[in-house]
Design an enzyme around this catalytic site. Structure first.
Site, PDB file in Angstrom:
ATOM      1  N   ILE A  82       0.864  -1.177   0.000  1.00  0.00           N
ATOM      2  CA  ILE A  82       0.000   0.000   0.000  1.00  0.00           C
ATOM      3  C   ILE A  82       0.905   1.232   0.000  1.00  0.00           C
ATOM      4  CG2 ILE A  82      -1.852   1.228   1.191  1.00  0.00           C
ATOM      5  CD1 ILE A  82      -2.647  -1.561   0.063  1.00  0.00           C
ATOM      6  N   GLU A 120     -11.545  -0.675  -5.776  1.00  0.00           N
ATOM      7  CA  GLU A 120     -12.800  -1.398  -5.954  1.00  0.00           C
ATOM      8  C   GLU A 120     -13.002  -2.566  -5.002  1.00  0.00           C
ATOM      9  OE1 GLU A 120     -13.764  -1.061 -10.524  1.00  0.00           O
ATOM     10  OE2 GLU A 120     -11.629  -0.944 -10.163  1.00  0.00           O
TER      11      GLU A 120
HETATM   12 MO1  MOS Z   1     -14.055   1.662 -12.069  1.00  0.00          MO
HETATM   13  S1  MOS Z   1     -15.919   0.887 -12.519  1.00  0.00           S
HETATM   14  O1  MOS Z   1     -13.101   0.760 -13.158  1.00  0.00           O
HETATM   15  O2  MOS Z   1     -14.176   3.301 -12.385  1.00  0.00           O
END
Ligand code: MOS
Length: 748
Positions: free
Chosen positions: A639, A715
């Site tokens: 990170i 994500e």
């Molecule tokens: Mo994300 S859906 O790859 O902005």
């Protein structure tokens, strides 16, 4: 330590270098740019979802003072259709150029465009345009049955086989399995809703076009728009300095952008077009509704013997965006017999598109929910079930993982949450008069790189500049690039200038797929090496330099200093002094790196992993359900900035609470309109819905992906959280909700 030696800035919490600009209101977002003579455009939205335009009456609108033009199909001028590139290039989710024909395929499709001196007049004029339609009943049916599609379908991302993955004999193994789950999980349409609305400001200078737009991928937008207007791509410049979030909605160009460009061309003035919130629900993408049937078969001991994942998603009449719910299914667990297959159902809706964790987020909601139901069926702990089915390799591709620490995530999550104290009996756990529900689920998200280029300058005032035509969508890319440049050059963060968000800069990666950070690392590293090489050469060529007549190979650079290798790192000269001595303002280097994304024959399977543990509290007397506590553990490699990283995971968990309990775009069966197309009626998680979030990162650098071992974190925090929440709800109430969102009527 030499005087300007500084400790590494990689892996240290860094506040955002662009923070002061944002909190002082001086950061220039796309719509903050104004130009002399600029006009305002407001689209006219179709009020039907299926039919044909009969007549557009512009007479009243054209007469309004301040109106410059009402554009429609007959007078907008030519807008060509863009075509996809060879690889992951020239992506456009709605290929049909605006006004291409008279057919209406979804509610809110643009049918005309009012342009005026002010926004208010343009809005009034748009409202005064009278459109009559030949109207048919739209199909916005929520229940999805697959269309009769061929085995290989065309999608926005190229052809995709509907049979995504297969091994063994899943049917037979399921039939003979001792323990089975066969359930269908439904996730409704959802809309992204970044706070900053979509907008484009376009202006022409001869045959050169400049666009200010909050794009997550400025080079892709440049290439698509160049095709639409028949321009060489060099003639199009896209500028995106700041983005007020995108969540995927701003990845690819939507139809408002060519409309602004075409209007600016016709009128010879800059034209600004800002969507309304309602328009963003209609014509700027959304996460598709999905129905996913998951069949699991297991031995009595909990070993998976069969996994079948059959899903169907809604698509528009126009295009085939692929919602890849099977993204993580085929490698997540060890299972000898597996099949992943999808179907699609056409609807009169705006084209769905990528939304944070596309594919995997709805997919893992279904498969992780099924795993939890299987654990209940087996009377086995759901963590234990997952550990028991941990694969040694990626069984779908037959290759090793680049770095997989899913079991460590589960272990740490269990420990931090106190999972061992869970009593599996429904409604059995209580505290302060509240029923507690505990649930958990796993997460995975792809890790890969897009191609990237960057340049680094070393300058005679001791500063450095790193330039890369990627964009900061609110995730902290400015700060990451500053950290990378600082690490390589030894220049402290406050002396690093970062330039991004402009297609005149070296071509940078799309801010999507959680790949921007991993992608820029090798490019910045190479750029720095080349700038340093140029500096060392200069040092040997400068009369009077302490390194004059040495070979560049005798010299080294570390922490901002040039020194003779034979003298060691404590000796040497600051690079600014080398440059000043030579009377050279700056040296620069350019770096470029290849994509790993889309490699058809990867040697390693690269993904991030994680898990969530959730506690809900339930008050049956007043039907009050709250998320009370979340522990999230993420294995995303190194990170780079734990502060921004934590922020990404927390934001994703908040979004997951919304996904589980609130978010739901509903379509009016009569006219096909998204009914709740505003922030009052579209419910999202807000501060009051969010408890303390406990986020932990594992530290296993994935150096197969880049030298720092950093994957992506934008994500993965949203993957699995809805399944963990619905499991906690079930544990508290005994109710298995398999259609999101979990609303109270489903619990009482
Ligand atoms: Mo994300 S859906 O790859 O902005």
């Amino acid at each position: 330590m030499p005087e300007n030696t500084q400790p590494s800035v990689i892996g240290k919490p860094q506040i955002r270098i662009d923070g002061p600009l944002k909190v002082s209101g001086t950061a220039m977002y796309a719509t903050d740019h104004n130009f002399p003579g600029m006009l305002y455009a407001v689209p006219v939205e179709a009020t039907i979802a299926n039919g044909k335009i009969q007549k557009i009456d512009t007479a009243a609108a054209e007469k309004m003072p301040g109106v410059r033009a009402i554009f429609h199909r007959a007078n907008i001028g030519k807008i060509s259709r863009s075509t996809p590139g060879e690889g992951f290039e020239k992506i456009c989710i709605e290929r049909r150029p605006p006004f291409e024909d008279d057919v209406i395929r979804y509610y809110g499709q643009y049918v005309a465009l009012a342009v005026a001196d002010t926004f208010e007049v343009a809005k009034a004029a748009a409202d005064a345009v009278r459109v009559t339609y030949d109207k048919q009943k739209p199909n916005v049916e929520a229940d999805l049955h697959p269309d009769d599609d061929p085995e290989e379908v065309a999608t926005s991302y190229g052809p995709v086989k509907r049979l995504e993955s297969e091994r063994g004999d899943p049917e037979a193994a399921f039939t003979s399995a001792a323990v089975k789950i066969d359930q269908t999980y439904v996730k409704p349409s959802e809309t992204h809703n970044p706070i900053e609305l979509q907008a484009a400001t376009a202006m022409w200078d001869g045959d050169k076009l400049t666009i200010y737009e909050e794009s997550q991928s400025i080079f892709n937008m440049r290439d698509v728009i160049a095709q639409m207007f028949g321009l060489p791509k060099e003639n199009v410049r896209v500028i995106t300095k700041f983005v007020g979030s995108g969540f995927g909605s701003k990845l690819w160009p939507w139809t408002h952008c060519p409309l602004a460009c075409a209007a600016a061309r016709q009128l010879g003035k800059p034209v600004k077009l800002v969507l309304s919130r309602r328009m963003t629900f209609q014509s700027a993408g959304h996460r598709a509704r999905t129905q996913q049937r998951v069949r699991l078969g297991a031995t009595p001991e909990g070993k998976l013997v069969s996994l079948q994942h059959d899903y169907v998603y809604e698509r528009s009449m126009l295009d085939g965006y692929h919602e890849d719910c099977g993204e993580a299914t085929a490698f997540h667990y060890s299972v000898p017999n597996l099949r992943v297959k999808f179907g699609r159902a056409k609807r009169h809706i705006g084209t769905p598109s990528d939304m944070r964790g596309p594919g995997a987020v709805p997919g893992l909601y279904a498969t992780e929910s099924a795993m939890n139901e299987l654990a209940d069926e087996l009377k086995m702990d759901p963590v234990k079930l997952r550990v028991l089915n941990e694969p040694k390799i990626d069984e779908s591709l037959g290759i090793p993982f680049s770095s997989r620490h899913y079991v460590e995530c589960l272990d740490l999550g269990s420990e931090k949450f106190g999972w061992s104290k869970r009593n599996p009996e429904i409604g059995s756990m209580k505290r302060d008069g509240l029923v507690l529900g505990w649930g958990m689920a796993g997460a995975a998200w792809i890790a890969a790189r897009f191609p990237a280029e960057a340049t680094i300058q070393l300058r005679d005032d001791g500063t450095t500049r790193v330039a890369c035509g990627t964009q900061d969508i609110g995730t902290g890319t400015y700060t990451i690039l500053a950290q990378l440049a600082s690490e390589k050059t030894g220049v402290p963060l406050d002396k690093v200038e970062v330039a991004l968000g402009d297609t005149t800069l070296p071509e940078g990666p799309t801010s999507g797929g959680s790949m921007a950070t991993a992608s820029v690392i090798p490019a910045v590293s190479e750029a720095a090496s080349k700038a340093i090489k140029a500096l060392l050469l200069l040092a040997t060529k400068t009369p009077g330099s302490p390194f004059e007549n040495r070979k560049p190979d005798d010299l080294a650079f570390e922490n901002g200093r040039v020194f003779l290798k034979s003298n060691g790192t404590t000796s040497g000269v600051l690079f600014a002094d080398v440059l000043k001595r030579a009377n050279v303002r700056l040296v620069s280097g350019h770096g470029a790196s290849e994509a790993t994304f889309g490699n058809p024959k990867p040697k390693l399977s690269s993904h991030s992993f994680g898990c969530h543990f959730v506690e809900v509290t339930w008050q049956p007397e007043i039907a009050r359900m709250r998320v009370n506590r979340v522990v999230t553990v993420i294995d995303a490699g190194r990170i780079i900035n734990p502060l921004a990283g934590r922020n990404q995971i927390e934001g994703a968990v908040v979004m997951g609470i919304g996904m589980a309990f609130l978010e739901h775009t509903t379509y009016d069966p009569q006219n096909g309109a998204p009914i709740n197309s505003n922030l009052a009626d579209y419910m999202m998680a807000v501060n009051a819905d969010v408890p303390k979030l406990d986020v932990h990162f594992l530290d296993f650098p994935d150096t197969n992906l880049n030298e720092l071992g950093a994957r992506g974190i934008g994500e993965i925090g949203l993957a699995g959280i809805a399944a963990a929440i619905t499991a906690a709800v079930h544990h508290a109430t005994g109710v298995s909700v398999r259609e999101l969102p979990v609303t109270l009527d489903k619990l009482i």
